[in-house]
Scaffold this motif. Structure first.
Motif, PDB file in Angstrom:
ATOM      1  N   TYR A  14       0.813  -1.151  -0.054  1.00  0.00           N
ATOM      2  CA  TYR A  14       0.023  -0.070   0.082  1.00  0.00           C
ATOM      3  C   TYR A  14       0.987   1.241  -0.143  1.00  0.00           C
ATOM      4  O   TYR A  14       1.898   1.329   0.918  1.00  0.00           O
ATOM      5  CB  TYR A  14      -0.764  -0.094   1.269  1.00  0.00           C
ATOM      6  CG  TYR A  14      -1.896  -0.954   1.347  1.00  0.00           C
ATOM      7  CD1 TYR A  14      -3.024  -0.874   0.204  1.00  0.00           C
ATOM      8  CD2 TYR A  14      -2.091  -1.959   2.225  1.00  0.00           C
ATOM      9  CE1 TYR A  14      -3.972  -2.060   0.350  1.00  0.00           C
ATOM     10  CE2 TYR A  14      -2.986  -2.918   2.237  1.00  0.00           C
ATOM     11  CZ  TYR A  14      -4.011  -3.058   1.452  1.00  0.00           C
ATOM     12  OH  TYR A  14      -4.956  -3.834   1.230  1.00  0.00           O
ATOM     13  N   PHE A  18       4.439   0.586   2.951  1.00  0.00           N
ATOM     14  CA  PHE A  18       3.789  -0.345   3.647  1.00  0.00           C
ATOM     15  C   PHE A  18       3.551  -1.794   2.689  1.00  0.00           C
ATOM     16  O   PHE A  18       2.704  -1.651   1.688  1.00  0.00           O
ATOM     17  CB  PHE A  18       2.671   0.008   4.176  1.00  0.00           C
ATOM     18  CG  PHE A  18       2.028  -1.010   5.324  1.00  0.00           C
ATOM     19  CD1 PHE A  18       2.790  -1.252   6.490  1.00  0.00           C
ATOM     20  CD2 PHE A  18       1.103  -1.671   4.897  1.00  0.00           C
ATOM     21  CE1 PHE A  18       2.184  -2.099   7.317  1.00  0.00           C
ATOM     22  CE2 PHE A  18       0.535  -2.741   5.794  1.00  0.00           C
ATOM     23  CZ  PHE A  18       1.054  -2.923   6.799  1.00  0.00           C
ATOM     24  N   ALA A  20       1.671  -4.982   2.998  1.00  0.00           N
ATOM     25  CA  ALA A  20       0.704  -6.097   3.403  1.00  0.00           C
ATOM     26  C   ALA A  20       0.881  -7.281   3.301  1.00  0.00           C
ATOM     27  O   ALA A  20       0.335  -8.180   4.138  1.00  0.00           O
ATOM     28  CB  ALA A  20      -0.615  -5.424   3.095  1.00  0.00           C
ATOM     29  N   ASN A  40      -5.510  -9.140  13.951  1.00  0.00           N
ATOM     30  CA  ASN A  40      -5.956  -8.023  13.069  1.00  0.00           C
ATOM     31  C   ASN A  40      -4.744  -7.147  12.527  1.00  0.00           C
ATOM     32  O   ASN A  40      -3.576  -7.096  13.058  1.00  0.00           O
ATOM     33  CB  ASN A  40      -6.501  -7.092  14.157  1.00  0.00           C
ATOM     34  CG  ASN A  40      -7.685  -7.223  14.476  1.00  0.00           C
ATOM     35  OD1 ASN A  40      -8.439  -8.064  13.992  1.00  0.00           O
ATOM     36  ND2 ASN A  40      -8.260  -6.615  15.837  1.00  0.00           N
ATOM     37  N   GLY A  41      -5.012  -6.989  11.238  1.00  0.00           N
ATOM     38  CA  GLY A  41      -3.850  -6.297  10.607  1.00  0.00           C
ATOM     39  C   GLY A  41      -2.778  -7.379   9.898  1.00  0.00           C
ATOM     40  O   GLY A  41      -1.899  -6.859   9.148  1.00  0.00           O
ATOM     41  N   ALA A  42      -3.054  -8.603   9.869  1.00  0.00           N
ATOM     42  CA  ALA A  42      -2.000  -9.655   9.391  1.00  0.00           C
ATOM     43  C   ALA A  42      -2.018  -9.571   7.986  1.00  0.00           C
ATOM     44  O   ALA A  42      -0.934  -9.900   7.145  1.00  0.00           O
ATOM     45  CB  ALA A  42      -2.488 -10.895   9.855  1.00  0.00           C
ATOM     46  N   GLY A  43      -3.375  -9.189   7.355  1.00  0.00           N
ATOM     47  CA  GLY A  43      -3.226  -9.180   5.789  1.00  0.00           C
ATOM     48  C   GLY A  43      -4.356  -9.982   5.313  1.00  0.00           C
ATOM     49  O   GLY A  43      -4.332 -10.102   4.141  1.00  0.00           O
ATOM     50  N   LYS A  44      -5.171 -10.648   6.017  1.00  0.00           N
ATOM     51  CA  LYS A  44      -6.343 -11.578   5.612  1.00  0.00           C
ATOM     52  C   LYS A  44      -6.973 -10.746   4.681  1.00  0.00           C
ATOM     53  O   LYS A  44      -7.407 -11.593   3.824  1.00  0.00           O
ATOM     54  CB  LYS A  44      -6.827 -12.186   6.977  1.00  0.00           C
ATOM     55  CG  LYS A  44      -6.155 -12.695   7.953  1.00  0.00           C
ATOM     56  CD  LYS A  44      -7.056 -13.127   8.958  1.00  0.00           C
ATOM     57  CE  LYS A  44      -7.792 -12.358   9.603  1.00  0.00           C
ATOM     58  NZ  LYS A  44      -6.865 -11.019  10.631  1.00  0.00           N
ATOM     59  N   THR A  45      -7.753  -9.810   5.036  1.00  0.00           N
ATOM     60  CA  THR A  45      -8.786  -9.103   4.117  1.00  0.00           C
ATOM     61  C   THR A  45      -8.054  -8.712   2.661  1.00  0.00           C
ATOM     62  O   THR A  45      -8.686  -9.029   1.631  1.00  0.00           O
ATOM     63  CB  THR A  45      -9.323  -8.031   4.773  1.00  0.00           C
ATOM     64  OG1 THR A  45     -10.072  -8.456   5.956  1.00  0.00           O
ATOM     65  CG2 THR A  45     -10.405  -7.179   3.821  1.00  0.00           C
ATOM     66  N   THR A  46      -6.857  -8.133   2.865  1.00  0.00           N
ATOM     67  CA  THR A  46      -6.020  -7.936   1.522  1.00  0.00           C
ATOM     68  C   THR A  46      -5.877  -8.954   0.666  1.00  0.00           C
ATOM     69  O   THR A  46      -6.076  -9.017  -0.408  1.00  0.00           O
ATOM     70  CB  THR A  46      -4.652  -7.326   1.927  1.00  0.00           C
ATOM     71  OG1 THR A  46      -4.690  -6.287   2.896  1.00  0.00           O
ATOM     72  CG2 THR A  46      -3.631  -7.427   0.856  1.00  0.00           C
TER      73      THR A  46
END
Ligand SMILES: Nc1ncnc2c1ncn2[C@@H]1O[C@H](COP(=O)(O)OP(=O)(O)O)[C@@H](O)[C@H]1O
Ligand SMILES: [Mg+2]
Length: 309
Positions: A14, A18, A20, A40-46
């Motif tokens: 990103y 950064f 991700a 949270n913030g690990a990159g799963k949704t990405t």
């Protein structure tokens, strides 16, 4: 193995700095239920956004049902259903209209669409609320409606991004039941924070953190490297610390701690249990039980216990 998903050196940045997702390699077998865990913030949704072609990777390759995400967005979108992390229902459309719109966008012919909508509303327990607006639904009902929408065009691969987060225990159980009931007919890829649920439902599990794959395998495989001996819990009739001297002399006991009437013994291996039992013979033992490693132990061991925002 026939693969539903495969990624090679997948990377997502990103902005300029950064990262991700980093050198991410993943294979998901067709027809399986696969869980991706990570703080949270690990990159799963990405990762899900890239696999569902809502977003483009910075580099690397991702194949979904054999189609490359960079060149075959249309094919992939027709073969996949997505339950996004946020519910994303149209609040000005009724439950039924939300489904209708989605079906039309996927080019479903009207009679097929009508029949499918009725079937799914029934399956998700929403038939009685078909003409109501999503805002009047509980969190669990909204989630079920989004799942119904994702299933409408009969995808071969279903993505569920934290399908049960924020739901009460009853709704969570209901959502898992639905997922279980559709399993087998398609590949299911989900992310979750509920490790126990993943443990019971999923064929394979991957753990990621800071954009990287940390570990993957069956629950059993993931737990194996961590065992470091076995731990038994022994409950005495009285204060456990009184048995300290007795235990100290046993070779097979690699560590122990006590609290009240209960002591924890870490043994080199389970074969040592008989040595422990004979060493304690005569002592007022009420109960000896094996303390099983949970997937949560595995998760914390791999990702640390620090809280993520
Ligand atoms: N559109 C974006 N722009 C910049 N950073 C983003 C964007 N989306 C996500 N991130 C960052 O990327 C990281 C991974 O986010 P995400 O994929 O949502 O993680 P997860 O779903 O595992 O919680 C987080 O640090 C997040 O803040
Ligand atoms: Mg997410």
């Amino acid at each position: 193995m026939i693969k539903a998903i495969s990624t090679k050196s997948l990377e997502k940045r990103y902005g300029n700095s950064f990262t991700a997702l980093s050198d991410f390699n993943l294979e998901v077998e067709k027809g399986s239920i696969f869980a991706l865990l990570g703080p949270n913030g690990a990159g799963k949704t990405t990762l899900i956004r890239i696999l569902t072609t809502l977003m483009r990777q910075s580099s690397g390759e991702a194949l979904v049902e054999g189609f490359d995400t960079r060149f075959h967005g249309r094919e992939i979108r027709s073969l996949t259903g997505v339950v996004p992390q946020e519910n994303s229902l149209d609040r000005y459309l009724t439950a039924r209209e939300n489904l209708e719109l989605h079906g039309r966008l996927h080019g479903m012919p009207a009679p097929v669409l009508r029949a499918k909508i009725d079937e799914l509303l029934e399956l998700m327990g929403l038939a009685g609320r078909r003409n109501d607006f999503p805002d009047t639904f509980s969190g669990g009902m909204q989630r079920r409606l989004v799942i119904a929408r994702a299933l409408l065009h009969e995808p071969k691969l279903l993505f569920l991004d934290e399908p049960t987060t924020g739901l009460d225990p009853q709704s969570r159980r209901a959502v898992w039941e639905y997922i279980r009931s559709i399993a087998g007919s398609m590949t299911i890829f989900l992310t979750t924070h509920y490790l126990e649920e993943a443990e019971h439902l999923c064929d394979r599990i991957a753990i990621m953190d800071h954009g990287r794959m940390i570990a993957q395998g069956t629950t059993h495989e993931l737990k194996k490297p961590l065992t470091g001996g076995t731990t038994y819990e022994v409950e005495f009739e009285s204060d456990a610390s009184a048995f300290f001297d007795l235990v100290k002399k046993m070779n097979c006991v690699k560590g122990f701690s006590f609290e009240g009437n209960t002591a924890l013994f870490r043994l080199e291996s389970w074969e040592c249990l008989s040595e422990l039992a004979s060493g304690l013979s005569g002592a007022p033992v009420r109960r000896i039980s094996l303390r099983e490693r949970t997937l949560e132990d595995v998760f914390i061991a791999f990702t640390g216990s620090g809280v993520r925002e």
